[in-house]
Design a protein around this motif. Structure first.
Motif, short mmCIF file in Angstrom:
data_model
loop_
_atom_site.label_atom_id
_atom_site.label_comp_id
_atom_site.label_asym_id
_atom_site.label_seq_id
_atom_site.Cartn_x
_atom_site.Cartn_y
_atom_site.Cartn_z
N UNK A 120 -9.41 -6.16 -3.03
CA UNK A 120 -10.25 -5.96 -4.33
C UNK A 120 -10.14 -4.66 -4.76
N UNK A 121 -10.06 -3.72 -3.73
CA UNK A 121 -9.70 -2.14 -4.12
C UNK A 121 -8.55 -2.17 -4.83
N UNK A 122 -7.58 -2.59 -4.45
CA UNK A 122 -6.26 -2.58 -5.22
C UNK A 122 -6.35 -2.78 -6.47
N UNK A 123 -7.01 -4.25 -6.76
CA UNK A 123 -7.05 -4.73 -8.13
C UNK A 123 -8.03 -3.71 -9.02
N UNK A 168 -2.46 3.62 11.97
CA UNK A 168 -3.54 2.78 11.50
C UNK A 168 -3.69 2.18 10.09
N UNK A 169 -3.18 3.42 9.42
CA UNK A 169 -3.17 3.19 8.11
C UNK A 169 -2.13 2.88 7.28
N UNK A 170 -1.94 2.30 6.00
CA UNK A 170 -0.99 2.01 5.24
C UNK A 170 -1.05 2.65 3.96
N UNK A 171 0.02 2.79 3.31
CA UNK A 171 -0.32 3.58 2.07
C UNK A 171 -0.10 2.42 0.79
N UNK A 172 -1.18 2.49 0.06
CA UNK A 172 -1.36 1.44 -1.07
C UNK A 172 -0.86 1.74 -2.37
N UNK A 173 -1.04 2.92 -2.73
CA UNK A 173 -0.67 3.89 -4.16
C UNK A 173 -0.01 4.91 -3.82
N UNK A 174 1.25 5.23 -4.78
CA UNK A 174 1.98 6.37 -4.87
C UNK A 174 1.92 6.76 -5.98
N UNK A 184 0.98 4.12 -8.55
CA UNK A 184 1.70 2.84 -8.72
C UNK A 184 1.52 2.29 -7.10
N UNK A 185 1.05 0.75 -7.50
CA UNK A 185 1.11 0.13 -6.27
C UNK A 185 2.19 0.00 -5.22
N UNK A 186 2.27 0.18 -3.97
CA UNK A 186 3.23 -0.08 -3.29
C UNK A 186 3.10 -0.83 -2.04
N UNK A 187 1.88 -1.59 -2.05
CA UNK A 187 1.61 -2.54 -1.02
C UNK A 187 1.29 -3.71 -1.53
N UNK A 188 1.56 -4.84 -0.81
CA UNK A 188 1.34 -6.22 -1.09
C UNK A 188 0.34 -6.71 0.13
N UNK A 189 -0.84 -7.22 -0.68
CA UNK A 189 -1.90 -7.67 0.28
C UNK A 189 -1.35 -8.92 0.99
N UNK A 190 -1.40 -9.29 2.10
CA UNK A 190 -1.16 -10.73 2.83
C UNK A 190 -1.87 -11.58 2.33
N UNK A 191 -1.47 -12.75 2.56
CA UNK A 191 -2.42 -14.14 2.31
C UNK A 191 -3.45 -13.92 3.28
N UNK A 192 -4.60 -14.53 2.92
CA UNK A 192 -5.85 -14.45 3.55
C UNK A 192 -5.77 -15.19 5.00
N UNK A 193 -4.87 -16.25 5.16
CA UNK A 193 -4.83 -16.73 6.28
C UNK A 193 -4.15 -15.69 7.24
N UNK A 194 -3.09 -15.02 6.81
CA UNK A 194 -2.54 -13.94 7.56
C UNK A 194 -3.44 -12.87 7.96
N UNK A 195 -4.25 -12.48 6.98
CA UNK A 195 -5.39 -11.41 7.16
C UNK A 195 -6.26 -11.95 8.64
N UNK A 196 -6.78 -13.29 8.49
CA UNK A 196 -7.78 -13.65 9.44
C UNK A 196 -6.83 -13.74 10.92
N UNK A 197 -5.75 -14.22 10.88
CA UNK A 197 -4.98 -14.35 12.05
C UNK A 197 -4.78 -12.96 12.57
#
Length: 480
Positions: free
Chosen positions: A54-57, A415-421, A424-437
């Motif tokens: 949601x922060x990315x959006x 521990x961290x990933x880059x979201x924007x450069x 411009x967005x450089x990160x694709x959020x995983x599917x929610x099932x992947x996040x939960x796993x």
């Protein structure tokens, strides 16, 4: 999900500061802000990061409409030049964040925003609002899911959430934290959180008898029959009628109902007695669900009392984190750049030690023991530092510096990933099932002592020697 322009969802002082930076000619000076928290809710050992998608959006959709500009003009305290700047506003920051589902600890920069001062400052409110809320609820859901000891936990709290966004995004966060599903239909449609449900007490009351209500439901939904058995009397009426209909379903359709739900009374006693009745009637496969204002402590107590509950429906105490409904994350300036592009660390000092910030543009690393796969601790470093995992590394408490531990045979992971450069967005959020796993796997890397509900062991979150020295030099410089 339909995008909403939430640019104006901010505190008014973000505009007054932005206008001030603009008028003083420092709007484009590069600044670094960190979002972090100081204490885990409920006295827990860790929190669960959530809300990044949601922060990315929000960052993607940052812009000011003519309606926004007209409103700000009516406020009478902003120059036309500043309003024209907002009209042409384009997000240009770099953003880093801890991925959703990661266990996180106090003091760690969960989100860092770096860019033009006017922009990096302006997004404070939404960074905090977004991450604070979902991280709070994901953390509570993880506690409750662990208390259930492998049993299914479903989120039932929509009607008592703090507003409709609280219900929708709260349901998303509970799924990340470990719940298996939700009662919230919109959370399923928009985020893929599995939604389900059967009947309320009103369904039972609508018919002339409890038996007729159960029978009608079994006729319409034979493959999804969970009977709510506490409308009148659980053991004398509800369970016997559920058994009667269950036998008819088997005889007429060859289908066995899924189970019953208890929503009131002494859940431990009623579930034990209901289990006996179901088993004696030949339905050991019918499961028992419990709901009714549950949380991790009640769930734990029920299981210690021998309750025969297979799944739990958790409502307001999870969706609002009723026991501690504020996460308390903060957003603080950590550094600025001078005209030559040199990063100048900044510190906020307080008589309250926990409110003293850690300066500089930073990185966070997690160290894992190669022998056990367990997390050994986290190290916050200056942005350009690396940790050589082929060499022993000394972890030390940044306050009680004599407390040290040398680790060997370990693996290091940023521990961290880059979201924007540059905006411009450089990160694709995983599917929610992947996040939960991912969340489940990451929590499994924590020692059981850290996962205790009562008096959990403190997890190591240390500073590198370089960052520790920087912080102490700035503190020395602040002496009066």
């Amino acid at each position: 999900m339909t995008e909403r322009n939430l640019t104006m969802l901010t505190d008014f002082y973000e505009f007054t500061m932005a206008h001030g930076y603009f008028e003083k000619g420092i709007a484009d000076r590069r600044a670094y802000f960190d979002m972090f928290f100081r204490r885990v809710p409920d006295g827990g050992g860790y929190a669960i990061m959530a809300g990044v998608e949601q922060l990315i959006e929000y960052f993607k959709n940052l812009h000011f409409t003519e309606e926004d500009i007209a409103y700000l003009r009516r406020c009478g305290c902003f120059s036309e030049a500043f309003l024209n700047y907002l009209r042409d506003f384009k997000f240009a920051c770099d953003v880093w964040a801890v991925p959703e589902g990661t266990p996180v600890f106090p003091g760690e920069p969960l989100v860092t925003v770096a860019g033009p001062m006017i922009q990096a400052q302006f997004v404070e409110t939404m960074v905090l609002l977004t991450i604070n809320h979902q991280t709070l609820i994901a953390t509570k859901a993880n506690r409750i899911s662990r208390a259930a000891q492998g049993r299914t936990v479903l989120e039932f709290g929509s009607r008592r959430a703090q507003g409709y966004d609280g219900a929708i995004y709260g349901a998303r966060a509970t799924y990340i934290g470990g719940c298996q599903g939700t009662a919230c239909v919109l959370a399923d449609r928009d985020f893929g959180v599995p939604a389900g449900g059967t009947m309320a007490h009103s369904w039972v009351q609508m018919f002339d008898s409890e038996y007729e209500a159960f029978k009608a439901y079994s006729d319409i939904y034979p493959n999804n029959c969970v009977f709510l058995v506490d409308t009148f009397n659980v053991l004398k009426s509800g369970v016997p009628n559920a058994i009667r209909v269950a036998k008819e379903m088997v005889a007429e359709k060859g289908i066995r109902p899924k189970g019953i739900r208890l929503d009131s009374g002494d859940i431990a006693y009623l579930s034990i007695e209901a289990r006996k009745l179901l088993d004696e009637a030949g339905f050991p496969d019918m499961q028992i669900m419990a709901s009714n204002s549950l949380d991790e402590y009640i769930v734990s107590d029920l299981l210690m009392q021998g309750a025969r509950v297979d799944s739990f429906g958790i409502g307001e105490r999870m969706i609002t984190s009723k026991s501690e409904p504020v996460f308390g994350g903060v957003y603080k300036l950590a550094a600025v750049e001078n005209a030559a592009g040199e990063i100048i660390p900044k510190i906020k000092v307080s008589e309250n030690v926990e409110k003293i910030t850690t300066p500089h543009f930073k990185q966070v690393y997690r160290l894992f023991d190669n022998a056990t796969g367990k997390a050994l601790g986290d190290v916050i470093t200056v942005y350009d530092e690396t940790i050589d995992q082929t060499q022993p590394y000394t972890l030390f408490d940044p306050i009680h510096t004599w407390k040290q531990r040398v680790v060997t045979n370990y693996t290091v992971r940023p521990l961290r990933v880059q979201l924007f450069k540059n905006g411009e967005c450089v990160y694709q959020s995983p599917a929610i099932d992947k996040i939960r796993d991912y969340c489940k796997a990451e929590v499994d890397t924590l020692w059981d002592q850290i996962k205790r509900f009562e008096n959990p062991q403190t997890y190591f979150v240390d500073l590198s020697k370089k960052l520790w020295s920087c912080k102490n030099e700035l503190l020395e410089a602040c002496r009066i």
